[in-house]
Design a protein around this motif. Sequence first.
Motif, PDB file in Angstrom:
ATOM      1  N   GLY A   1       0.777  -1.229   0.000  1.00  0.00           N
ATOM      2  CA  GLY A   1       0.000   0.000   0.000  1.00  0.00           C
ATOM      3  C   GLY A   1       0.810   1.281   0.000  1.00  0.00           C
ATOM      4  N   PHE A   2       2.053   1.233   0.481  1.00  0.00           N
ATOM      5  CA  PHE A   2       2.853   2.444   0.641  1.00  0.00           C
ATOM      6  C   PHE A   2       4.269   2.256   0.104  1.00  0.00           C
ATOM      7  CE2 PHE A   2      -0.424   3.100   3.838  1.00  0.00           C
ATOM      8  CZ  PHE A   2      -0.632   4.475   3.817  1.00  0.00           C
ATOM      9  N   ILE A   3       4.893   3.374  -0.194  1.00  0.00           N
ATOM     10  CA  ILE A   3       6.327   3.416  -0.461  1.00  0.00           C
ATOM     11  C   ILE A   3       6.927   4.408   0.532  1.00  0.00           C
ATOM     12  CG2 ILE A   3       8.151   3.920  -2.127  1.00  0.00           C
ATOM     13  CD1 ILE A   3       6.044   3.366  -4.337  1.00  0.00           C
ATOM     14  N   ALA A   4       7.858   3.951   1.334  1.00  0.00           N
ATOM     15  CA  ALA A   4       8.574   4.841   2.251  1.00  0.00           C
ATOM     16  C   ALA A   4       9.776   5.422   1.517  1.00  0.00           C
ATOM     17  CB  ALA A   4       9.022   4.088   3.494  1.00  0.00           C
ATOM     18  N   PHE A   5      10.123   6.656   1.849  1.00  0.00           N
ATOM     19  CA  PHE A   5      11.289   7.258   1.202  1.00  0.00           C
ATOM     20  C   PHE A   5      11.973   8.217   2.167  1.00  0.00           C
ATOM     21  CE2 PHE A   5       7.564   9.747   0.137  1.00  0.00           C
ATOM     22  CZ  PHE A   5       7.959  11.085   0.215  1.00  0.00           C
ATOM     23  N   LEU A   6      13.256   8.400   1.945  1.00  0.00           N
ATOM     24  CA  LEU A   6      14.091   9.264   2.774  1.00  0.00           C
ATOM     25  C   LEU A   6      14.434  10.511   1.982  1.00  0.00           C
ATOM     26  CD1 LEU A   6      15.609   9.102   5.598  1.00  0.00           C
ATOM     27  CD2 LEU A   6      17.636   8.530   4.252  1.00  0.00           C
ATOM     28  N   VAL A   7      14.257  11.683   2.588  1.00  0.00           N
ATOM     29  CA  VAL A   7      14.611  12.935   1.924  1.00  0.00           C
ATOM     30  C   VAL A   7      15.708  13.641   2.712  1.00  0.00           C
ATOM     31  CG1 VAL A   7      12.308  13.191   0.942  1.00  0.00           C
ATOM     32  CG2 VAL A   7      12.847  14.315   3.102  1.00  0.00           C
ATOM     33  N   ALA A   8      16.468  14.456   1.994  1.00  0.00           N
ATOM     34  CA  ALA A   8      17.560  15.233   2.591  1.00  0.00           C
ATOM     35  C   ALA A   8      17.296  16.701   2.304  1.00  0.00           C
ATOM     36  CB  ALA A   8      18.905  14.803   2.006  1.00  0.00           C
ATOM     37  N   PRO A   9      16.568  17.399   3.185  1.00  0.00           N
ATOM     38  CA  PRO A   9      16.235  18.801   2.926  1.00  0.00           C
ATOM     39  C   PRO A   9      17.479  19.653   2.681  1.00  0.00           C
ATOM     40  CG  PRO A   9      14.958  17.962   4.774  1.00  0.00           C
ATOM     41  CD  PRO A   9      15.974  16.925   4.445  1.00  0.00           C
ATOM     42  N   GLY A  10      17.519  20.290   1.527  1.00  0.00           N
ATOM     43  CA  GLY A  10      18.661  21.117   1.180  1.00  0.00           C
ATOM     44  C   GLY A  10      19.963  20.364   1.056  1.00  0.00           C
ATOM     45  N   GLY A  11      19.892  19.039   0.894  1.00  0.00           N
ATOM     46  CA  GLY A  11      21.099  18.228   0.829  1.00  0.00           C
ATOM     47  C   GLY A  11      21.726  17.968   2.173  1.00  0.00           C
ATOM     48  N   SER A  12      21.055  18.324   3.257  1.00  0.00           N
ATOM     49  CA  SER A  12      21.610  18.207   4.602  1.00  0.00           C
ATOM     50  C   SER A  12      21.585  16.767   5.088  1.00  0.00           C
ATOM     51  CB  SER A  12      20.795  19.088   5.567  1.00  0.00           C
ATOM     52  OG  SER A  12      21.095  18.798   6.910  1.00  0.00           O
ATOM     53  N   PRO A  13      22.507  16.390   6.015  1.00  0.00           N
ATOM     54  CA  PRO A  13      22.409  15.063   6.644  1.00  0.00           C
ATOM     55  C   PRO A  13      21.278  14.966   7.657  1.00  0.00           C
ATOM     56  CG  PRO A  13      24.263  16.265   7.562  1.00  0.00           C
ATOM     57  CD  PRO A  13      23.741  17.091   6.415  1.00  0.00           C
ATOM     58  N   ARG A  14      20.555  16.063   7.898  1.00  0.00           N
ATOM     59  CA  ARG A  14      19.402  16.023   8.797  1.00  0.00           C
ATOM     60  C   ARG A  14      18.193  15.505   8.020  1.00  0.00           C
ATOM     61  NH1 ARG A  14      20.422  21.932  11.703  1.00  0.00           N
ATOM     62  NH2 ARG A  14      22.446  21.387  12.627  1.00  0.00           N
ATOM     63  N   THR A  15      18.208  14.201   7.791  1.00  0.00           N
ATOM     64  CA  THR A  15      17.250  13.560   6.904  1.00  0.00           C
ATOM     65  C   THR A  15      15.899  13.341   7.563  1.00  0.00           C
ATOM     66  OG1 THR A  15      18.367  11.523   7.560  1.00  0.00           O
ATOM     67  CG2 THR A  15      18.924  12.434   5.412  1.00  0.00           C
ATOM     68  N   GLU A  16      14.875  13.087   6.719  1.00  0.00           N
ATOM     69  CA  GLU A  16      13.507  12.844   7.172  1.00  0.00           C
ATOM     70  C   GLU A  16      12.941  11.623   6.460  1.00  0.00           C
ATOM     71  OE1 GLU A  16      12.455  17.640   7.615  1.00  0.00           O
ATOM     72  OE2 GLU A  16      11.373  16.387   6.173  1.00  0.00           O
ATOM     73  N   VAL A  17      12.138  10.835   7.181  1.00  0.00           N
ATOM     74  CA  VAL A  17      11.442   9.696   6.593  1.00  0.00           C
ATOM     75  C   VAL A  17      10.014  10.098   6.258  1.00  0.00           C
ATOM     76  CG1 VAL A  17      10.582   7.352   6.987  1.00  0.00           C
ATOM     77  CG2 VAL A  17      12.867   7.996   7.791  1.00  0.00           C
ATOM     78  N   TRP A  18       9.606   9.814   5.023  1.00  0.00           N
ATOM     79  CA  TRP A  18       8.250  10.076   4.551  1.00  0.00           C
ATOM     80  C   TRP A  18       7.659   8.783   3.997  1.00  0.00           C
ATOM     81  CZ3 TRP A  18       5.769  15.070   3.374  1.00  0.00           C
ATOM     82  CH2 TRP A  18       6.454  16.154   3.932  1.00  0.00           C
ATOM     83  N   ALA A  19       6.363   8.807   3.761  1.00  0.00           N
ATOM     84  CA  ALA A  19       5.691   7.697   3.075  1.00  0.00           C
ATOM     85  C   ALA A  19       4.642   8.276   2.150  1.00  0.00           C
ATOM     86  CB  ALA A  19       5.061   6.727   4.070  1.00  0.00           C
ATOM     87  N   ILE A  20       4.377   7.557   1.078  1.00  0.00           N
ATOM     88  CA  ILE A  20       3.365   7.955   0.107  1.00  0.00           C
ATOM     89  C   ILE A  20       2.626   6.700  -0.326  1.00  0.00           C
ATOM     90  CG2 ILE A  20       4.895   7.690  -1.904  1.00  0.00           C
ATOM     91  CD1 ILE A  20       3.571  10.213  -3.078  1.00  0.00           C
ATOM     92  N   ARG A  21       1.338   6.843  -0.608  1.00  0.00           N
ATOM     93  CA  ARG A  21       0.598   5.676  -1.091  1.00  0.00           C
ATOM     94  C   ARG A  21       1.138   5.253  -2.451  1.00  0.00           C
ATOM     95  NH1 ARG A  21      -3.503   4.463   2.256  1.00  0.00           N
ATOM     96  NH2 ARG A  21      -4.269   6.149   3.610  1.00  0.00           N
ATOM     97  N   ALA A  22       1.045   3.963  -2.731  1.00  0.00           N
ATOM     98  CA  ALA A  22       1.630   3.422  -3.954  1.00  0.00           C
ATOM     99  C   ALA A  22       1.018   4.011  -5.212  1.00  0.00           C
ATOM    100  CB  ALA A  22       1.504   1.901  -3.961  1.00  0.00           C
ATOM    101  N   ASP A  23      -0.182   4.588  -5.096  1.00  0.00           N
ATOM    102  CA  ASP A  23      -0.782   5.226  -6.268  1.00  0.00           C
ATOM    103  C   ASP A  23      -0.319   6.670  -6.429  1.00  0.00           C
ATOM    104  OD1 ASP A  23      -2.102   6.568  -4.258  1.00  0.00           O
ATOM    105  OD2 ASP A  23      -4.110   5.864  -4.791  1.00  0.00           O
TER     106      ASP A  23
END
Length: 591
Positions: A66-88
């Motif tokens: 149902g979901f895809i989890a993904f990691l983002v790096a705001p501004g290229g920073s190592p202070r990363t965040e975990v997000w999720a989005i529905r597969a659609d």
Amino acid sequence: MTIERLVAASSAWSVSLSPDGTRLAYVSDRDGAPRLVVCNLDGSAERTLETGEEPVQEAHWSVDGGFIAFLVAPGGSPRTEVWAIRADGTDPRRISAAAGTASYLGPWTHRDPVLAVARTTNPTAGVAELIDVETLAVSPIARGGQPVVLDVDAERRVALVRRGPRSARTMWAVSLDTHRETELAFAGEPGSTDLGRLSPDGKTAYLRSNAGRDLFALVAVRLSDLTMDVVAARPDAEVEDVILTADGRTCAVLWNRMGRTECELVDLETGHGTELLLPEPVAHGGAFSRDGRFLTLVLEGPTHPRAVYVLDREQGAFRRVTTQRPGWTDPVTTPTLERLRSSDGLELTGWLYRPASAPGGRHAAVIHLHGGPEAQERPRYNPLFQALAAAGIAVFAPNVRGSSGFGRIFVDSDNVGGRWGAIADVAACAEFVFSQGLATPETLACAGRSYGGYLTLAALVFHPSLFAAGVDVCGMCDFDTFYRDTEPWIARGAYPKYGHPEDDAELLHDLSPIHRFGALRAPLLVVHGENDTNVPLGQALQVVAEAERRGVPVELLVFPGEGHELLLRSSRERFVERTVGWLRRQLLREP
């Protein structure tokens, strides 16, 4: 062959399969920045999901689909965040983030949309949790020691948790019912256990470890009594990654042999292994489909950027799924693996990119040093190397002591006071380049990124007669201000490698190039990301200020909106153009 066409290459990485094995999720910079992409198994119906403007680093499809989890790096920073989005592609949501922390994307559990994540809050703390992405309900797993979750068994009873600084990792089995923790110890043997997977029933942990040995091996640990068996070990290669099938019967072992990847399918019941022939020399991990039929890997080579490949085990052949953007120029320069000896007799290796010709008969070269230090120069796609070779400048990219891939003794040989040996290795590489007739001290430059930037500055001030120019990309110049300004968890993790800022203060002062700039002779190009909090921008500003104070020619190139790595294609293109042009002027005396 223009730089623009070389940098036009797009990469794809962090591939994950949908549970039914019909679709792929991966990260691609095809549109100029790293984005989350999904497509069918054959590459058709490719679609970029709307996840916002921040660069994506990793992706992982949930077991329920149902979901895809993904990691983002705001501004290229190592202070990363975990997000999720529905597969659609709908309903993106932030799962784990906090001011001044780094989040780590762990595995999905085998039932319900529950994700394991971890957050580093300070050097000795950190928290690992299970988060329901539907309700955002949180269940604790472990605290302290910067825990990172590597796996959870099928019944959600046991979590496999990694702790500790780099090169000294430990592995723990954590009961999710009682929260009792058991260290999967190796009888006090020196080394690191840094990667692992659990069998579906949670009874066995398959661990990558070099504890008590020099080369990383695959070890099976029975959690009931902590007895151990070596599943896979080689005298000429290290285990690099382990990919387990959902039924726990088979694993793909990726071996690192002198920088090239070799892949072996191992039957975990019989121990029998079957080698898979890879179409490119370097692999970066992947995943099996739930039924085990398909294996996806990310592969690349010196003339082919990272791409997603799929193996149909019934047909036995890899097929590339992702394609290149129109306008990319397929380069032709392939490196050779060279061997040399440092001043103390230690054998070193490196990849040599020879130019097709020497403009005006003037031979010039660049020694390029990788970061880490526990990284490895491998035969990968590097547009800077290709552009330099096309311009008539050779590139020698060595693995000096401290590099990974050659065993624990080698990777630890530059620790703390061993740093002097690594600096001497760079001088030995210069002598090797001279012996090959590729350059003279008047036409040789030293360049590197991150730790390689530090080592570049160190080589320029401790061996100033060997180099005519230097390129420092986000390197450290002063350990004191580096430790003061970097992220706290990065500083703590660096103690075993560089030294303690108080206990080893005198050594770190002596090893800091900024205190030896009186010996600097080579002009410098200094490159840095404005948002870098790993090696903060202040390091570059110190270099520029001290070089200017001493009358050494120096140029500063800062990338707004970038961090420790240049994630945007436009930034990489500008970097390669500026660097190649600058080196042509310095080494080839072109206008």
